[in-house]
Design a protein around this motif. Structure first.
Motif, mmCIF file in Angstrom:
data_model
loop_
_atom_site.group_PDB
_atom_site.id
_atom_site.type_symbol
_atom_site.label_atom_id
_atom_site.label_comp_id
_atom_site.label_asym_id
_atom_site.label_seq_id
_atom_site.Cartn_x
_atom_site.Cartn_y
_atom_site.Cartn_z
ATOM 1 N N THR A 145 0.303 90.250 30.271
ATOM 2 C CA THR A 145 0.538 91.498 29.516
ATOM 3 C C THR A 145 -0.581 92.343 29.801
ATOM 4 O OG1 THR A 145 1.278 89.837 27.725
ATOM 5 C CG2 THR A 145 0.694 91.861 26.996
ATOM 6 N N GLN A 150 -4.936 99.536 30.252
ATOM 7 C CA GLN A 150 -3.978 99.433 31.422
ATOM 8 C C GLN A 150 -2.626 99.829 31.137
ATOM 9 O OE1 GLN A 150 -4.158 95.136 32.120
ATOM 10 N NE2 GLN A 150 -4.860 95.367 34.156
ATOM 11 N N GLY A 179 -13.060 94.266 38.847
ATOM 12 C CA GLY A 179 -12.393 93.535 37.686
ATOM 13 C C GLY A 179 -11.959 93.965 36.558
ATOM 14 N N LYS A 182 -7.447 96.912 38.231
ATOM 15 C CA LYS A 182 -7.018 98.202 38.909
ATOM 16 C C LYS A 182 -5.575 97.394 39.715
ATOM 17 C CE LYS A 182 -10.571 99.210 41.310
ATOM 18 N NZ LYS A 182 -11.698 98.495 40.725
ATOM 19 N N THR A 183 -5.933 96.366 40.466
ATOM 20 C CA THR A 183 -4.917 95.728 41.085
ATOM 21 C C THR A 183 -3.651 95.524 40.427
ATOM 22 O OG1 THR A 183 -6.735 94.766 42.492
ATOM 23 C CG2 THR A 183 -4.415 94.147 42.962
ATOM 24 N N ARG A 216 -1.681 88.127 46.642
ATOM 25 C CA ARG A 216 -1.313 88.826 45.295
ATOM 26 C C ARG A 216 0.031 89.599 45.019
ATOM 27 N NH1 ARG A 216 -6.365 91.049 41.941
ATOM 28 N NH2 ARG A 216 -4.622 91.199 40.005
HETATM 29 P P1 ADP Z 1 -9.806 94.971 40.104
HETATM 30 O O1 ADP Z 1 -8.573 95.285 41.004
HETATM 31 O O2 ADP Z 1 -10.039 96.141 39.344
HETATM 32 O O3 ADP Z 1 -11.031 94.275 40.595
HETATM 33 P P2 ADP Z 1 -8.022 92.937 39.147
HETATM 34 O O4 ADP Z 1 -6.644 93.701 38.672
HETATM 35 O O5 ADP Z 1 -8.285 92.057 40.329
HETATM 36 O O6 ADP Z 1 -9.054 94.016 39.015
HETATM 37 O O7 ADP Z 1 -8.169 92.049 37.850
HETATM 38 C C1 ADP Z 1 -9.287 91.082 37.562
HETATM 39 C C2 ADP Z 1 -8.843 89.837 37.262
HETATM 40 O O8 ADP Z 1 -8.220 90.072 35.927
HETATM 41 C C3 ADP Z 1 -7.410 89.282 38.045
HETATM 42 O O9 ADP Z 1 -7.858 87.820 38.128
HETATM 43 C C4 ADP Z 1 -6.271 89.672 37.550
HETATM 44 O O10 ADP Z 1 -5.430 88.584 37.853
HETATM 45 C C5 ADP Z 1 -6.688 89.529 35.838
HETATM 46 N N1 ADP Z 1 -5.917 90.588 35.230
HETATM 47 C C6 ADP Z 1 -5.666 91.888 35.404
HETATM 48 N N2 ADP Z 1 -4.912 92.584 34.400
HETATM 49 C C7 ADP Z 1 -5.029 91.464 33.268
HETATM 50 C C8 ADP Z 1 -4.235 91.513 32.226
HETATM 51 N N3 ADP Z 1 -3.643 92.393 31.743
HETATM 52 N N4 ADP Z 1 -4.233 90.220 31.546
HETATM 53 C C9 ADP Z 1 -4.709 89.254 32.213
HETATM 54 N N5 ADP Z 1 -5.324 89.006 33.324
HETATM 55 C C10 ADP Z 1 -5.381 90.249 34.133
#
Ligand code: ADP
Ligand code: ZN
Ligand code: ZN
Length: 701
Positions: A145, A150, A179, A182-183, A216
């Motif tokens: 979620t 986001q 973290g 963004k991804t 991913r």
């Molecule tokens: P970034 O790309 O900014 O480093 P990520 O998208 O990889 O960040 O997110 C960091 C971690 O948090 C990852 O393990 C991802 O799976 C998890 N994550 C991202 N968004 C959520 C969310 N809305 N709820 C739970 N976990 C999330």
């Protein structure tokens, strides 16, 4: 195409060497019409080459009787699209290359060798590859979620797309620390594009990062979808693929069979007929700039491509490039923010360790200080991991004789040869010249020659001495030369078989190491006083990125530290780092750049020349400068005197460069268009010049 005596005059882009001065497509004759974007074989001089039928009318200056016929068409391949040709035409013109040279260089190398029968065989193989589903049955796992930040980013993205409709939406700068999720935003935006039947292109700076991101995307989109639909096809495009894989993946994208393309900078040229979204991850990374041949910026071309195809482009970074940041300040990019780490994890506390306060006693080294050793011991006792970042590989940058002052310089370059203790060599990192380490000083015979300074190898050795029992692993270009080594090393870190990781900037990028609670930069000061005005920007990004490796695990985040050993703890860069304040850093850097008239407030190009002697290179650059100064198109530009490059001589070749500065891109491009063609002629008069090249928007000065 123009008709003449039953034969058609057709423009074909061929790979003519740049010095031939042939920059546009050439005319050929054909008995039948050929669709623009088709691949053909044509004669050029005594050779027979692949060419691309180019869109647009021939200018028809060459007598038809002088033209040669097209030999064959590559059958069975959808022509390259008009949009693709336009992208290549823009890139060639902007970076001052010939269209054919660039267009053919960005196609998969194997494609250029095929005839129609061979292509048919390849397509059959591709069909087979596509018939095996990426992941037959595994359903895609549930999506997390979105957190409110986001959600807001995605809502704003939606609003942006709805508002744009027939126009190109503004590029989005997604700014959020490591973290921050963004991804996940990329994944959601991709989901949106895929649902509309569009293709998605995701660019990453390093090959090493593609498997991680690919996993991913594959997990999310490769498996059976929630609505029961089959998984999406994902392919990668980068230079570590075998030629056959690269052709296969390229064809899958070109034929619209691959829905997602993940790749490094060369993937920006992937042919994707249904392209609907481009993502540029770590948009600030210098790897997006090609450093030889056509020196293009994949990030900038991604923005051009998105604009031209009227599709969204997302640039993501924790430390955006100052170019992109400034565009967002001006409102030309839409800045969207992810303010905190997922799960609320904190960024590591940054400690600036003042080297001036280090007691000067025997045995104290400037890398492994007593307090740092103590911090490492604490981690060891708690079973946590540490990362030590030192941007210099080898054992020591130079060997030195205290008797006669001999130093291990390279006979072919204006650089030291680096001491590598592992294989007991002195190695030049510029020309590759390698010799065994002499047992005594080559000039005075003194047996006691000593390493000066320190690289990752020496740091690794010192750690092993000081912390017996600790499992130390070094990762740098030397430790990961062979295929598979890096993967194995990273896996060892992940599985907890390593206590202390030592490495160059290779270890700072992207990898999600869960158990690291200490990151130390032991000797980062050099970049503060570099002659390259971008050095501080790069250092800040590197340190933020290195710091981002610590405390990824929220539970450990509270006691995570980043340790910076510096002689200049009062420096503004470190102060901004300490407060994790990219915005303050960007503001002060941009103010400096503006008052100094540097990018993004000015536009630069570098003209480089290489010759056996300084005089020859200088003579060419001076003549080039004089020619340019006399052009009316030089208005609004400033041409600086030529100077030696920072490593002036490499492999016995002298390298000089000349900076050109303009207030606007338009002014710079106008000058280059009128100037560059002349330099091909000028080079013929300057026989001593081995090579010259222009670098538009250079990253390293
Ligand atoms: P970034 O790309 O900014 O480093 P990520 O998208 O990889 O960040 O997110 C960091 C971690 O948090 C990852 O393990 C991802 O799976 C998890 N994550 C991202 N968004 C959520 C969310 N809305 N709820 C739970 N976990 C999330
Ligand atoms: Zn000596
Ligand atoms: Zn050398």
């Amino acid at each position: 195409m123009t008709e003449l005596a039953g034969l058609l005059r057709i423009r074909v882009a061929v790979e003519a060497p740049q010095h031939s001065g042939l920059s546009g497509p050439l005319d050929y004759l054909s008995e039948r019409a050929l669709a623009p974007g088709s691949l053909v074989r044509v004669p050029l001089g005594r050779r027979e080459l692949m060419g691309i039928v180019w869109p647009g009318e021939s200018e028809g200056q060459v007598e038809a009787s002088m033209l040669r016929p097209i030999l064959a068409e590559l059958e069975g391949l959808q022509p390259l699209s008009a949009a693709w040709c336009q992208l290549l035409e823009f890139a060639a013109s902007y970076y001052q290359r010939s269209i054919g040279e660039l267009a053919l260089a960005v196609l998969p190398p194997q494609l250029r060798e095929l005839d129609s029968a061979q292509l048919r065989a390849r397509l059959k193989k591709l069909d087979k590859f596509l018939a095996t589903p990426a992941d037959a049955s595994a359903p895609a796992p549930a999506r997390p979620t979105l957190n409110p930040a986001q959600q807001q980013v995605l809502d704003e993205l939606d609003a942006l797309l709805n508002a744009a409709r027939d126009r190109a939406p503004a590029p989005v700068l997604l700014y959020g620390i490591t973290g921050s999720g963004k991804t996940e935003v990329y994944l959601r935006a991709a989901e949106h594009a895929l649902a509309q039947g569009r293709q998605v292109l995701v660019l990453v700076p390093e090959i090493n990062l593609t498997p991680q991101l690919e996993a991913r995307f594959a997990e999310r989109f490769g498996g059976l979808q929630a609505d029961g639909a089959a998984g999406h096809r994902i392919v990668s495009l980068h230079s570590a693929l075998t030629p056959a894989q690269r052709l296969r993946n390229w064809l899958a994208a070109h034929m619209g069979e691959a829905d997602l393309v993940l790749g490094t900078r060369l993937a920006v040229f992937a042919s994707m007929p249904r392209l609907g979204l481009i993502v540029v991850d770590e948009e600030h990374d210098p790897s997006y700039k090609q450093q030889d041949g056509a020196r293009y910026s994949a990030r900038d071309l991604a923005i051009y491509r998105a604009h031209q195809e009227k599709i969204p482009v997302i640039l993501g970074s924790a430390t955006p490039s100052l170019e992109s940041w400034q565009k967002a300040n001006e409102g030309r990019y839409k800045r969207l923010l992810l303010p905190g780490r997922i799960g609320g994890g904190a960024l590591p506390r940054v400690r600036l360790f003042d080297m001036k306060r280090l007691p000067l006693s025997k045995g104290v080294t400037t890398a492994l200080t007593a307090p740092l050793l103590e911090a490492l011991r604490q981690r060891l006792a708690r079973g946590e991991q540490s990362l030590i970042f030192l941007n210099r590989r080898g054992y020591a940058p130079v060997l030195h004789c205290a008797e006669c002052n001999w130093k291990s310089d390279c006979p072919h370059c204006s650089a030291w040869r680096v001491f590598h203790k592992g294989d007991r060599t002195l190695r030049c990192h510029h020309c590759g010249f390698t010799e065994r380490v002499p047992s005594a000083c080559p000039t005075c015979g003194n047996q006691d020659i000593a390493p000066l300074g320190r690289g990752t190898e020496r740091l690794e050795e010192q750690l092993q001495e000081q912390l017996p029992g600790a499992r130390v692993l070094r990762i740098d270009a030397d430790s990961s030369k062979h295929k598979g080594e890096l993967e194995a090393q990273l896996a060892a870190v992940h599985s907890g078989e390593v206590d202390i990781l030592v490495g160059t900037q290779m270890v700072t990028k992207g990898h999600d190491f869960r158990r690291i609670t200490l990151v130390a930069a032991v000797n980062p000061d050099g970049a503060l006083f570099s002659s390259d005005f971008r050095a501080p920007e790069r250092l800040f990004a590197l340190l933020m990125q290195a710091g981002g490796r610590a405390g990824r695990d929220a539970e450990a985040a509270a006691r995570s530290e980043m340790w910076v050993q510096t002689w200049h703890p009062e420096h503004a860069l470190y102060k901004s780092l300490q407060s994790h304040d990219f915005e303050a850093f960007a503001k002060s850097q941009l103010a400096e750049r503006e008052s100094a008239g540097l990018p993004p407030f000015a536009h630069l190009a570098l003209l480089r020349a290489e010759a056996r002697t300084v005089e020859a290179a200088l003579g060419f650059l001076k003549a080039a400068s004089a020619f340019a100064q006399a052009l009316p198109e030089a208005r609004g530009t400033l041409i600086y005197p030529a100077i030696p490059m920072s490593v002036a001589r490499v492999a016995n070749v002298e390298r000089l460069q000349m900076l050109v500065e303009a207030g606007s891109r338009g002014d710079l491009q106008r000058l280059l268009w009128h100037w560059m063609p002349e330099l091909h002629l000028l080079k013929r008069e300057h026989k001593g010049v081995l090579r010259w090249a222009v670098d538009v928007d250079p990253l390293a000065i």
